[in-house]
Design a protein around this motif. Structure first.
Motif, mmCIF file in Angstrom:
data_model
loop_
_atom_site.group_PDB
_atom_site.id
_atom_site.type_symbol
_atom_site.label_atom_id
_atom_site.label_comp_id
_atom_site.label_asym_id
_atom_site.label_seq_id
_atom_site.Cartn_x
_atom_site.Cartn_y
_atom_site.Cartn_z
ATOM 1 N N GLU A 106 0.776 -1.283 -0.103
ATOM 2 C CA GLU A 106 -0.014 0.079 0.148
ATOM 3 C C GLU A 106 0.915 1.322 -0.011
ATOM 4 O OE1 GLU A 106 -3.116 -0.073 -0.483
ATOM 5 O OE2 GLU A 106 -3.429 -2.165 -0.605
ATOM 6 N N THR A 107 1.870 1.356 0.751
ATOM 7 C CA THR A 107 3.054 2.209 0.783
ATOM 8 C C THR A 107 3.517 2.511 -0.756
ATOM 9 O OG1 THR A 107 3.352 1.964 3.138
ATOM 10 C CG2 THR A 107 4.953 3.201 1.829
ATOM 11 N N ASP A 139 1.408 6.554 -6.728
ATOM 12 C CA ASP A 139 0.292 7.548 -6.968
ATOM 13 C C ASP A 139 1.068 8.881 -6.926
ATOM 14 O OD1 ASP A 139 -1.354 5.605 -7.616
ATOM 15 O OD2 ASP A 139 -2.350 5.644 -5.528
ATOM 16 N N GLN A 140 1.580 9.060 -5.961
ATOM 17 C CA GLN A 140 2.194 10.465 -5.778
ATOM 18 C C GLN A 140 3.398 10.875 -6.638
ATOM 19 O OE1 GLN A 140 3.860 10.072 -1.647
ATOM 20 N NE2 GLN A 140 1.988 10.461 -0.737
ATOM 21 N N ALA A 143 3.296 9.653 -9.704
ATOM 22 C CA ALA A 143 2.295 9.877 -10.963
ATOM 23 C C ALA A 143 2.000 11.459 -11.111
ATOM 24 C CB ALA A 143 1.389 8.865 -11.183
ATOM 25 N N LEU A 144 1.412 11.709 -9.967
ATOM 26 C CA LEU A 144 0.927 13.085 -9.752
ATOM 27 C C LEU A 144 2.111 14.142 -9.785
ATOM 28 C CD1 LEU A 144 -1.272 15.219 -8.931
ATOM 29 C CD2 LEU A 144 -0.694 14.809 -6.719
ATOM 30 N N VAL A 145 3.117 13.781 -9.487
ATOM 31 C CA VAL A 145 4.356 14.812 -9.458
ATOM 32 C C VAL A 145 4.660 14.789 -10.865
ATOM 33 C CG1 VAL A 145 6.845 15.119 -9.068
ATOM 34 C CG2 VAL A 145 5.147 14.412 -7.040
ATOM 35 N N GLU A 146 4.711 13.569 -11.610
ATOM 36 C CA GLU A 146 5.099 13.619 -13.095
ATOM 37 C C GLU A 146 4.012 14.419 -13.986
ATOM 38 O OE1 GLU A 146 6.917 13.077 -16.575
ATOM 39 O OE2 GLU A 146 7.802 12.831 -14.631
ATOM 40 N N ARG A 147 2.906 14.253 -13.435
ATOM 41 C CA ARG A 147 1.550 15.253 -14.310
ATOM 42 C C ARG A 147 2.007 16.654 -13.919
ATOM 43 N NH1 ARG A 147 -1.667 10.963 -12.541
ATOM 44 N NH2 ARG A 147 -2.592 12.251 -10.510
ATOM 45 N N LEU A 148 2.075 16.704 -12.663
ATOM 46 C CA LEU A 148 2.528 18.141 -12.581
ATOM 47 C C LEU A 148 3.586 18.833 -13.089
ATOM 48 C CD1 LEU A 148 1.542 18.461 -8.577
ATOM 49 C CD2 LEU A 148 0.265 19.351 -10.573
#
Length: 528
Positions: free
Chosen positions: A338-339, A345-346, A348-353
């Motif tokens: 889970e970690t 996910d984090q 991926a979010l950073v990459e999108r940002l």
């Protein structure tokens, strides 16, 4: 006699050194090997420095060797104690207090020995006595304190070995007993040496006694496998480990499950009865019961929804290589999985940002078109493609007519709406391979890869006509802007970015001068 003893001590030093090297190489496989290596290394030093006492050497050499042996003496005592503690408990690690005593006292003794010529509290006198003459010492009070401490440490070592021999499983009791018996040799030898020095002509044979201990211990630890394969009580291992352990026989039936395994199964499969005796296929995956290339397998699995396991399967066989079954060890990795997912996910979010920030850095914030920074790179790439492929490249410089009047009459908000409307019109009129960019103020640039002069003029006229149809509602009435367009074509009007843009700019000024709302080519052709 002296020459024979010198040879004996030299052999003792060589055997001890070889045993120390062998034990050190086995330190990863056998817990007691490190202590054994230290004991044997110290014994090698002690024995080697005892050799000069039996040779016809200058008195100064004998005196120096007499003092220099004590690091080996103390190392043997401490090493034997640690060896006994490890035999008694393979998991033993000295506490801070024990470590302080086992290092602090020897350090103090060595300091006293090093300064003995100044105070003679360790040896009252040293010199040659007897016939034939031999080197002899008269012990001082601190020597007896040192001896008492060594006896105390060795007595504790023997006590731990006695306790280990009583409690040891039958399979290794003989090995522990052999170490215990050998540990008595240096005690006996040292007592005889001190109480009856004449028996060995005043010569200290304690190192030879320690050699017996070292060799017997080495055989038990390294040759007989003591501590390397100690059959420690099942309750001390299987029942206390946090991993689930399942033992399956060669017929596929479960023969043992530890407490952690029962707890895990109770939570994941409450429908199962006591697993011992059940077919392993009732709750183990086919992968756990399948082929084991090399005798091992490891994989991750989501055993039930929300329970992730790291599974290791190991084949077990008897001494003849016949299969007895397999051991399945499962570790709960749900939290780690889970970690990892949250981290992914984090990331991926950073990459999108990051991608968004990168995109925003080449976009005009008002109109959404590309900016001058992006245009420079796109124009350079388009020119390179045109040069390589021998094709044309059209460049349009588009400027909104009388834009200052729009701002002055209707306000900057309406002016922004006009710019957005022009940008949307240009973006809607270009192909996928084209580029539309806002280069500043009310000016735009459009790149048309592959377009020749005729196609460039045609596309420019289409965009001009589309912009002429724009209708923007304003507080003071409706605004119907127009645009003027200057065009240039590679390579006729310019071979690089600067010359091509300059040619299109000059054409734009010509369009403005000719009355606006029209297209002027760099060659002077006017449309609109």
């Amino acid at each position: 006699m002296q020459e024979l003893l010198a040879v004996a001590f030299a052999v003792s030093a060589a055997l001890s050194a070889a045993t120390a090297v062998l034990a050190w190489r086995r330190r990863e496989a056998t817990p007691a090997a490190t202590a054994l290596a230290g004991t044997c290394a110290s014994l090698a030093l002690w024995s080697a420095l005892t050799v000069p006492a039996h040779l016809d050497l200058p008195p100064a050499v004998h005196l120096w060797a007499n003092y220099a042996v004590f690091p080996g003496v103390l190392g043997c005592v401490v090493g034997l104690y640690l060896l006994a503690r490890t035999v008694a408990d393979p998991h033993h690690r000295p506490s801070r207090r024990q470590a302080a005593v086992l290092t602090g006292v020897p350090a103090l003794v060595l300091a006293v020995v090093a300064t003995d010529p100044l105070h003679h509290l360790f040896f009252r006198s040293t010199g040659y006595v007897g016939d034939p003459a031999h080197f002899s010492m008269v012990f001082g009070p601190l020597f007896w304190v040192h001896t008492a401490w060594c006896y105390g440490v060795l007595a504790l070592a023997v006590a731990h070995l006695v306790r280990a021999a009583r409690r040891a499983p039958t399979a290794i009791r003989r090995q522990v007993t052999s170490v215990l018996a050998s540990a008595a040799a240096p005690l006996v030898g040292n007592v005889v040496n001190i109480s009856a020095p004449g028996l060995f002509a005043g010569q200290d044979v304690t190192p030879l006694c320690f050699t017996v201990t070292a060799l017997v211990s080495a055989r038990a630890v390294l040759r007989q496998g003591l501590l390397g394969v100690v059959p420690v009580a099942r309750a001390a291992v299987l029942e206390t480990v946090a991993d689930a352990v399942v033992v399956v026989d060669d017929g596929g039936a479960v023969v043992d499950v530890n407490a952690a395994g029962r707890a895990m199964l109770a939570g994941a499969r409450p429908d199962l009865p006591d697993p011992v005796g059940l077919p392993a296929s009732a709750f183990l995956s086919p992968r756990a019961l399948g082929d084991l290339p090399g005798g091992h397998a490891r994989y991750g699995i989501e055993y039930v929804p929300g329970l992730h396991l790291d599974v290791r399967v190991t084949a077990i066989a008897d001494g003849r290589g016949r299969s007895l079954g397999r051991v399945v060890v499962a570790r709960d990795t749900t939290e780690q999985v889970e970690t990892r997912r949250r981290l992914e996910d984090q990331l991926a979010l950073v990459e999108r940002l990051r991608a968004q920030l990168q995109e925003d850095s080449v976009r005009d914030p008002l109109t959404g078109l590309h900016n001058r920074r992006f245009l420079d790179g796109a124009l350079a790439a388009a020119l390179a493609d045109a040069e390589r492929d021998g094709t044309g490249l059209g460049v349009l410089v588009v400027d909104a007519d009388r834009f200052k009047a729009v701002n002055d009459t209707h306000g900057h908000g309406t002016g922004d709406e006009v710019l957005v409307a022009v940008a949307r019109t240009l973006a809607g009129g270009v192909r996928l391979q084209d580029t539309a960019a806002r280069t500043g103020g009310e000016e735009f640039v459009v790149l048309l890869p592959g377009a020749d002069a005729a196609a460039t003029r045609q596309r420019a006229e289409q965009l001009r006509a589309a912009c002429a149809r724009i209708d923007v509602a304003a507080p003071g009435g409706r605004v119907r802007p127009t645009v003027s367009v200057g065009t240039a074509v590679h390579p006729g009007d310019g071979v690089d970015a600067a010359s091509l843009l300059a040619a299109a700019d000059r054409a734009l000024y010509a369009a403005k001068a000719a009355g606006r709302d029209r297209v002027v080519a760099a060659g002077g052709l006017v449309t609109g």
